[in-house]
Design an enzyme around this catalytic site. Structure first.
Site, PDB file in Angstrom:
ATOM      1  CD  GLU A   1      -6.795  -4.280   1.904  1.00 37.53           C
ATOM      2  OE1 GLU A   1      -6.433  -3.106   1.611  1.00 37.53           O
ATOM      3  OE2 GLU A   1      -7.707  -4.998   1.992  1.00 37.53           O
TER       4      GLU A   1
ATOM      5  CB  ALA B   1      -0.081  -0.829   9.132  1.00 40.97           C
TER       6      ALA B   1
ATOM      7  CG  HIS C   1      -6.961   5.846   7.927  1.00 39.88           C
ATOM      8  ND1 HIS C   1      -8.148   5.844   8.224  1.00 39.88           N
ATOM      9  CD2 HIS C   1      -6.735   5.246   6.670  1.00 39.88           C
ATOM     10  CE1 HIS C   1      -8.927   5.381   7.368  1.00 39.88           C
ATOM     11  NE2 HIS C   1      -7.974   5.294   6.201  1.00 39.88           N
TER      12      HIS C   1
END
Length: 340
Positions: A63, A87, A132
């Site tokens: 990321e 996210a 998650h």
């Protein structure tokens, strides 16, 4: 505006990306498994085959690298649209977002901009557990230079995403994954309703945009203002309908820039305000909303501002529906605020 087509939120997002790839050769999509596979939720399905591997491409599982490369592309003149698969995994890219993307225009005195839109599914309701299901939106609303957008339906998702990609500043575009395929009433034990039964599933097939910074009115009312966004828009609509409360429900859509004028007008009209979001309570975006209402509407309030949020714990897997701010907790807060 072009002819409409019934779409769920995934299809609306795919349509927005497809249109922007067609319209602007500087738009590129990047992320883990978004190319050949079409993304874990299939939001980019078919786009690599149509637009090529240099416009829609897979990245390593990094990321920090994804966001860092996106910042460089944006500074060079491209309009990258990175996807962070969940996210919960955006944190490794936080330094690149906060220290580089958000500051580039400011520290270069406008010589460089960072027109990058970071898409990411967020929120719970799918038994994703602590890794998650997180809702980190308040972290980004605290950062000057980043815009934060949360759609609640297919029509808004497409229009807002197009506007975000066209924006010359970095945008965090959080997609409530619980409502990808249909609105959610908050009653997990009831049958799922598809988007095809919802008016907001009628999405124009062509180009259109929804201005960032403008709230939507999910329901007009006189007795109570409810400020919310994303999945919770549908939950509060169900609760209000069941209780028979004449509530004014504002779908904020964009958390930053925030439509302060719409909030102020609604609260001054109703005299009562409830804030609902799924993220944890302490330092959640609801705290900012409550402070704003108190500062601007104090003499119009008939009762203290109430908040219904997630709890200050990691998102639990086995106690998902105890954590989720569902109908019972929202109804209890409405009863309290209407009695005060």
């Amino acid at each position: 505006m072009s002819d409409t087509k019934t779409m769920n939120m995934i299809e609306a997002i795919n349509s927005a990306l497809d249109i922007m790839l067609d319209r602007d050769p500087d738009v590129v999509l990047m992320g883990e498994d978004i190319g050949y596979f079409g993304g874990v939720f299939r939001a980019t399905a078919g786009l690599q085959a149509k637009h090529g591997k240099t416009r829609v491409f897979d990245t390593p599982i990094s990321e920090c690298g994804i966001i860092g490369a996106g910042v460089g592309m944006a500074a060079y003149g491209l309009r990258p649209v990175p996807e962070i698969q969940f996210a919960d995994y955006i944190y490794p890219g936080l330094d690149q977002l906060v220290s580089e993307a958000a500051r580039l225009r400011y520290r270069s005195a406008g010589d460089f901009i960072c027109p990058m839109t970071v898409r990411s599914p967020f929120g719970g309701g799918i038994f994703g557990g602590q890794t998650h299901s997180q809702s980190p939106e308040s972290l980004f609303t605290h950062v000057c230079g980043i815009k934060t957008v949360v759609p609640s339906n297919p029509y808004d998702a497409k229009g807002l995403l197009i506007a975000a990609i066209e924006d010359n500043d970095p945008v965090i575009f959080f997609e409530p994954k619980r409502i990808y395929n249909g609105p959610f009433s908050g009653y997990y034990d009831r049958p799922v309703e598809p988007w095809s039964k919802h008016a907001a599933s009628a999405v124009p097939e062509g180009y259109y945009r929804i201005e960032l910074g403008k709230a939507g009115v999910a329901r007009e009312g006189e007795a109570l203002t409810i400020l919310t966004y994303g999945t919770m828009v549908h939950v509060v609509q169900m609760v209000v309908a069941e209780m028979g409360i004449d509530a004014d429900i504002l779908d904020l859509r964009t958390l930053l820039p925030l439509d302060v004028e719409a909030i102020e007008q609604s609260v001054k009209k109703t005299g009562r305000c409830l804030v609902v979001h799924e993220a944890t309570r302490t330092s959640g975006f609801g705290a900012e909303l409550a402070a704003l209402v108190q500062e601007r509407c104090f003499y119009h309030l008939e009762a203290p501002v109430e908040r219904v949020t997630g709890f200050d714990t990691p998102y639990p897997h086995s106690l998902e529906w105890a954590y989720f701010p569902g109908p019972v907790r929202i109804a209890s807060a409405i009863e309290k605020i209407m009695k005060d």
